[in-house]
Design a protein around this motif. Structure first.
Motif, PDB file in Angstrom:
ATOM      1  N   ALA A   1       0.842  -1.204   0.000  1.00  0.00           N
ATOM      2  CA  ALA A   1       0.000   0.000   0.000  1.00  0.00           C
ATOM      3  C   ALA A   1       0.875   1.250   0.000  1.00  0.00           C
ATOM      4  N   VAL A   2       1.940   1.240   0.791  1.00  0.00           N
ATOM      5  CA  VAL A   2       2.873   2.369   0.821  1.00  0.00           C
ATOM      6  C   VAL A   2       3.562   2.502  -0.534  1.00  0.00           C
ATOM      7  N   ALA A   3       3.967   1.379  -1.119  1.00  0.00           N
ATOM      8  CA  ALA A   3       4.634   1.418  -2.426  1.00  0.00           C
ATOM      9  C   ALA A   3       3.697   1.979  -3.497  1.00  0.00           C
ATOM     10  N   LEU A   4       2.414   1.609  -3.448  1.00  0.00           N
ATOM     11  CA  LEU A   4       1.444   2.146  -4.406  1.00  0.00           C
ATOM     12  C   LEU A   4       1.308   3.657  -4.243  1.00  0.00           C
ATOM     13  N   PHE A   5       1.208   4.116  -3.007  1.00  0.00           N
ATOM     14  CA  PHE A   5       1.103   5.553  -2.750  1.00  0.00           C
ATOM     15  C   PHE A   5       2.368   6.264  -3.247  1.00  0.00           C
ATOM     16  N   ASP A   6       3.539   5.682  -2.968  1.00  0.00           N
ATOM     17  CA  ASP A   6       4.795   6.273  -3.448  1.00  0.00           C
ATOM     18  C   ASP A   6       4.825   6.333  -4.971  1.00  0.00           C
ATOM     19  N   LEU A   7       4.288   5.309  -5.624  1.00  0.00           N
ATOM     20  CA  LEU A   7       4.231   5.295  -7.089  1.00  0.00           C
ATOM     21  C   LEU A   7       3.402   6.471  -7.608  1.00  0.00           C
ATOM     22  N   LEU A   8       2.268   6.729  -6.957  1.00  0.00           N
ATOM     23  CA  LEU A   8       1.437   7.866  -7.373  1.00  0.00           C
ATOM     24  C   LEU A   8       2.189   9.178  -7.217  1.00  0.00           C
ATOM     25  N   ILE A   9       2.917   9.312  -6.128  1.00  0.00           N
ATOM     26  CA  ILE A   9       3.696  10.530  -5.909  1.00  0.00           C
ATOM     27  C   ILE A   9       4.794  10.650  -6.971  1.00  0.00           C
ATOM     28  N   GLN A  10       5.488   9.545  -7.249  1.00  0.00           N
ATOM     29  CA  GLN A  10       6.565   9.577  -8.237  1.00  0.00           C
ATOM     30  C   GLN A  10       6.058   9.891  -9.640  1.00  0.00           C
ATOM     31  N   ALA A  11       4.843   9.470  -9.964  1.00  0.00           N
ATOM     32  CA  ALA A  11       4.280   9.765 -11.287  1.00  0.00           C
ATOM     33  C   ALA A  11       4.178  11.269 -11.506  1.00  0.00           C
ATOM     34  N   ASN A  12       4.073  12.036 -10.436  1.00  0.00           N
ATOM     35  CA  ASN A  12       3.974  13.492 -10.574  1.00  0.00           C
ATOM     36  C   ASN A  12       5.277  14.132 -11.030  1.00  0.00           C
ATOM     37  N   ARG A  13       6.371  13.375 -11.048  1.00  0.00           N
ATOM     38  CA  ARG A  13       7.633  13.899 -11.585  1.00  0.00           C
ATOM     39  C   ARG A  13       7.534  14.125 -13.086  1.00  0.00           C
ATOM     40  N   PHE A  14       6.517  13.529 -13.714  1.00  0.00           N
ATOM     41  CA  PHE A  14       6.376  13.583 -15.163  1.00  0.00           C
ATOM     42  C   PHE A  14       5.050  14.271 -15.502  1.00  0.00           C
ATOM     43  N   PRO A  15       5.049  15.604 -15.565  1.00  0.00           N
ATOM     44  CA  PRO A  15       3.787  16.328 -15.767  1.00  0.00           C
ATOM     45  C   PRO A  15       3.096  16.013 -17.088  1.00  0.00           C
ATOM     46  N   GLY A  16       3.808  15.462 -18.050  1.00  0.00           N
ATOM     47  CA  GLY A  16       3.194  15.099 -19.322  1.00  0.00           C
ATOM     48  C   GLY A  16       2.600  13.702 -19.318  1.00  0.00           C
ATOM     49  N   LEU A  17       2.717  12.985 -18.214  1.00  0.00           N
ATOM     50  CA  LEU A  17       2.119  11.653 -18.108  1.00  0.00           C
ATOM     51  C   LEU A  17       0.667  11.834 -17.685  1.00  0.00           C
ATOM     52  N   TYR A  18      -0.231  11.737 -18.654  1.00  0.00           N
ATOM     53  CA  TYR A  18      -1.640  11.989 -18.384  1.00  0.00           C
ATOM     54  C   TYR A  18      -2.401  10.719 -18.060  1.00  0.00           C
ATOM     55  N   GLU A  19      -2.011   9.621 -18.642  1.00  0.00           N
ATOM     56  CA  GLU A  19      -2.707   8.372 -18.367  1.00  0.00           C
ATOM     57  C   GLU A  19      -1.721   7.220 -18.419  1.00  0.00           C
ATOM     58  N   LEU A  20      -1.926   6.303 -17.528  1.00  0.00           N
ATOM     59  CA  LEU A  20      -1.199   5.053 -17.513  1.00  0.00           C
ATOM     60  C   LEU A  20      -2.236   4.022 -17.095  1.00  0.00           C
ATOM     61  N   LYS A  21      -2.546   3.089 -17.991  1.00  0.00           N
ATOM     62  CA  LYS A  21      -3.686   2.226 -17.724  1.00  0.00           C
ATOM     63  C   LYS A  21      -3.419   0.816 -18.229  1.00  0.00           C
TER      64      LYS A  21
END
Length: 174
Positions: free
Chosen positions: A122-142
């Motif tokens: 659960a912590v790793a998933l939350f960290d992943l969401l935070i890390q995704a914000n390093r890439f402002p052009g990443l709009y969707e990952l599905k």
């Protein structure tokens, strides 16, 4: 929804708005109790009678519901929060999570994630969401959902699917 006296999640958030004025701890306790009742026990908290019972179980006066609905400023608060989320973050659904990112704040719309069994996951998933914000052009990952995945979603979210009483534009789960 702000034009109707009672409207599913909107009206429930008016209760949250009223609680937020007194103490964030009260808001947190209410939100956790309502979330558990709805998402884990399939209780339709959007029904005012059920919501009053859930309020009592959480140690609140059930009349809090009536007080929140009678106070037009609670609708103003919820509408302002909604417009802020839509205007500032492009929010279009729930949950929209807002993270601080340097001098700015960014948002992530997270849908259909079964809770990990392992707290570290659960912590790793939350960290992943935070890390995704390093890439402002990443709009969707599905991940596309395969037939077996649809069954997992349906089983995982069965209480939610049983408790809700409104129509959706999403594809129905089996």
């Amino acid at each position: 929804p702000w034009e109707r006296p009672w409207s599913f999640g909107w009206s429930q958030m008016r209760i949250g708005a009223l609680l937020r004025r007194s103490a964030m701890a009260d808001l947190d306790r209410w939100y956790a109790t309502v979330g558990e009742a709805f998402h884990e026990h399939a209780r339709p908290t959007q029904d005012p009678a059920v919501h009053r019972a859930v309020l009592a179980e959480a140690g609140f006066d059930p009349a809090l519901l009536d007080a929140a609905i009678a106070d037009p400023t609670t609708a103003d608060d919820v509408k302002a929060d909604h417009l802020e989320a839509v205007g500032s973050y492009g929010a279009f659904g729930v949950p929209t999570l807002v993270f601080p990112t340097g001098d700015t704040r960014t948002a992530v719309y997270q849908q259909l994630v079964p809770a990990p069994d392992d707290p570290d996951d659960a912590v790793a998933l939350f960290d992943l969401l935070i890390q995704a914000n390093r890439f402002p052009g990443l709009y969707e990952l599905k991940h596309p959902k395969r037939p077996g995945d649809i069954r997992i979603v349906a089983d995982t979210f069965a209480p939610y699917l049983q408790a809700r009483t409104w129509n959706t534009i999403e594809n129905p789960a089996p």
